[in-house]
Design a protein around this motif. Sequence first.
Motif, short mmCIF file in Angstrom:
data_model
loop_
_atom_site.label_atom_id
_atom_site.label_comp_id
_atom_site.label_asym_id
_atom_site.label_seq_id
_atom_site.Cartn_x
_atom_site.Cartn_y
_atom_site.Cartn_z
N SER A 178 0.81 -1.22 0.00
CA SER A 178 0.00 0.00 0.00
C SER A 178 0.84 1.27 0.00
N ARG A 179 2.14 1.14 0.29
CA ARG A 179 3.01 2.32 0.35
C ARG A 179 3.95 2.44 -0.85
N ILE A 180 3.99 1.41 -1.70
CA ILE A 180 4.90 1.43 -2.85
C ILE A 180 4.64 2.63 -3.75
N GLY A 181 3.38 2.86 -4.07
CA GLY A 181 3.03 3.97 -4.97
C GLY A 181 3.43 5.32 -4.40
N GLN A 182 3.29 5.49 -3.09
CA GLN A 182 3.66 6.76 -2.46
C GLN A 182 5.17 7.00 -2.56
N ILE A 183 5.94 5.94 -2.38
CA ILE A 183 7.40 6.07 -2.46
C ILE A 183 7.83 6.41 -3.88
N GLU A 196 21.57 -3.13 -8.03
CA GLU A 196 22.74 -3.85 -7.52
C GLU A 196 23.91 -2.93 -7.18
N ASN A 197 24.11 -1.91 -8.01
CA ASN A 197 25.31 -1.07 -7.85
C ASN A 197 25.10 0.19 -7.03
N SER A 198 23.85 0.54 -6.76
CA SER A 198 23.60 1.79 -6.04
C SER A 198 22.66 1.61 -4.85
N LEU A 199 21.46 1.10 -5.10
CA LEU A 199 20.45 1.03 -4.05
C LEU A 199 20.81 0.05 -2.94
N LYS A 200 21.23 -1.14 -3.31
CA LYS A 200 21.60 -2.13 -2.29
C LYS A 200 22.83 -1.68 -1.48
N PRO A 201 23.86 -1.12 -2.11
CA PRO A 201 24.99 -0.59 -1.32
C PRO A 201 24.57 0.51 -0.35
N THR A 202 23.61 1.35 -0.74
CA THR A 202 23.11 2.39 0.16
C THR A 202 22.45 1.77 1.38
N SER A 218 12.49 -0.31 6.78
CA SER A 218 11.30 0.02 5.99
C SER A 218 10.66 1.31 6.49
N LYS A 219 10.65 1.51 7.80
CA LYS A 219 10.08 2.74 8.36
C LYS A 219 10.90 3.95 7.93
N VAL A 220 12.22 3.82 7.96
CA VAL A 220 13.10 4.92 7.57
C VAL A 220 12.86 5.30 6.11
N VAL A 221 12.77 4.31 5.23
CA VAL A 221 12.57 4.57 3.80
C VAL A 221 11.20 5.19 3.55
N GLN A 222 10.19 4.74 4.27
CA GLN A 222 8.86 5.31 4.08
C GLN A 222 8.79 6.76 4.56
N LEU A 223 9.51 7.07 5.62
CA LEU A 223 9.53 8.44 6.12
C LEU A 223 10.30 9.37 5.19
N SER A 224 11.35 8.85 4.56
CA SER A 224 12.16 9.69 3.68
C SER A 224 12.74 8.84 2.54
N PRO A 225 11.96 8.60 1.48
CA PRO A 225 12.44 7.78 0.36
C PRO A 225 13.70 8.34 -0.29
N ILE A 227 16.30 9.13 0.93
CA ILE A 227 17.52 8.62 1.56
C ILE A 227 18.19 7.56 0.69
N LEU A 228 17.41 6.94 -0.21
CA LEU A 228 17.96 5.89 -1.07
C LEU A 228 18.75 6.46 -2.24
N VAL A 229 18.53 7.73 -2.58
CA VAL A 229 19.14 8.28 -3.79
C VAL A 229 20.07 9.46 -3.51
N GLN A 230 20.40 9.69 -2.25
CA GLN A 230 21.32 10.77 -1.95
C GLN A 230 22.68 10.20 -1.53
N ARG A 231 23.70 11.06 -1.50
CA ARG A 231 25.02 10.64 -1.04
C ARG A 231 24.98 10.51 0.47
N ILE A 232 24.55 9.35 0.92
CA ILE A 232 24.27 9.16 2.33
C ILE A 232 25.53 9.24 3.19
N ASP A 233 26.68 8.85 2.63
CA ASP A 233 27.91 8.88 3.42
C ASP A 233 28.28 10.31 3.80
N ASN A 234 28.21 11.22 2.84
CA ASN A 234 28.52 12.63 3.13
C ASN A 234 27.52 13.23 4.11
#
Length: 423
Positions: A178-183, A196-202, A218-225, A227-234
């Motif tokens: 039910s939350r896939i579409g919102q993300i 394989e090369n970006s999302l899973k390493p994040t 899953s809660k973290v990703v739903q609160l802020s999707p 987070i999967l596509v930003q430079r999380i290390d920096n």
Amino acid sequence: FRAYYYVGIGLVEDPGPGFDGDKHKRKAQATANGSVNGGSMYSRAGRKQKFNVNGKVALDRNNYTGKDKEAGKSSKNKYRRLLDEIDVDEKWFPLLDYLGTFGLKDSHFIQMYSRHMPSLQINVTAAKERLDYLMSVGVKSKDIKKILMRQPQILQYTVESNLKSHVAFLVSLGIQDSRIGQIITATPSIFSYSVENSLKPTVRYLIEEVGIRESDLSKVVQLSPQILVQRIDNSWNARYRFLSKELGAPRDSIVKMVTKHPQLLHYSIEDGLLPRINFLRSIGMHNSDILKVSTSLTQVFSLSLEGNLKPKYLYLVNELQNEVKSLTKYPTYLSLSLDQRIRPRHKFLVALKKAPEGPFPLSSFVPNDESFCQQWAGTSVDKYLAFRQSFSAGSDLGSNQDCLETDAFLSIQMIQAGYKVIS
């Protein structure tokens, strides 16, 4: 000598008066973002195309029926403005018609053309298959336009080799269907990142380096999707160092902050975190108090200073007669609406003469309306809501009117709410 004209991709011979420079620039931009359609003298079927005297493809009159002529003329009239703005291939018309059913207009097509022109070259059948799939996993029809404006490339992503694998990745994180579409709506760019090369390493970084528990992922990703596509290390390292140095925050506390409110990783340190820390210091909080409040209510870093934190602080000390230290026990107070929760409940209990002497209990603001009426007011929810509505209407007349703070005004609100006021 010949005159030359600069169009963004080089010098070309001056075409003379009537030349649409803006249109040429958009075409140049589209060229930079993807290959421009055309240039070949052969059609997709492999037959040599005929050209008219203007260098444009001429239609084969033997295979061009009157119905086709009318349809082509109708489409040209429909997209007359678009044809004036950008170079439109008539083969795009079916796709434009289909996208129009989602509310896209000429201005949107121009944006798509500038951002990623090849997205308009997609076969309408393929585009429909891809958008149908997105809607089948929960994307709302009304959000398709928003997605295409942010990520027009999504029309080029095939269902089997891209869309399905990314949706499966989200499911593997424990995201509910039910939350896939919102993300997807919030972060359509996720499809442009390799699973394989970006999302899973994040994800591995969030678990192994940041310290987020796998069960909380899953809660973290739903609160802020995002987070999967930003430079999380920096983002993580900069904010971890800042909070550790500024507040003496231990790692566990910072991990709790990120888990509860992952948007923390998006907030500016200079313009977001530091000004709010300094404000809390200015009202008498020590670093240990600020750490307690921010760990419990991390979204305090997103609240407006002038429109939220300062007015609530003034109401806390002036009207509720509380000290600042009470916020360490009830930090939730800072997240509640002053006009819709705090002030109406306070004034309601005052009018009922049920407000205790001394500091007003902040715990009365925490429960929902039904529990508040049962535990604190001893009235029905309907009567409280009627009071709140009339109180808010009176407050809208002007927050600086002295009458809003008088017993007479409160008596009026009680009468309107259905109470008999005894003097």
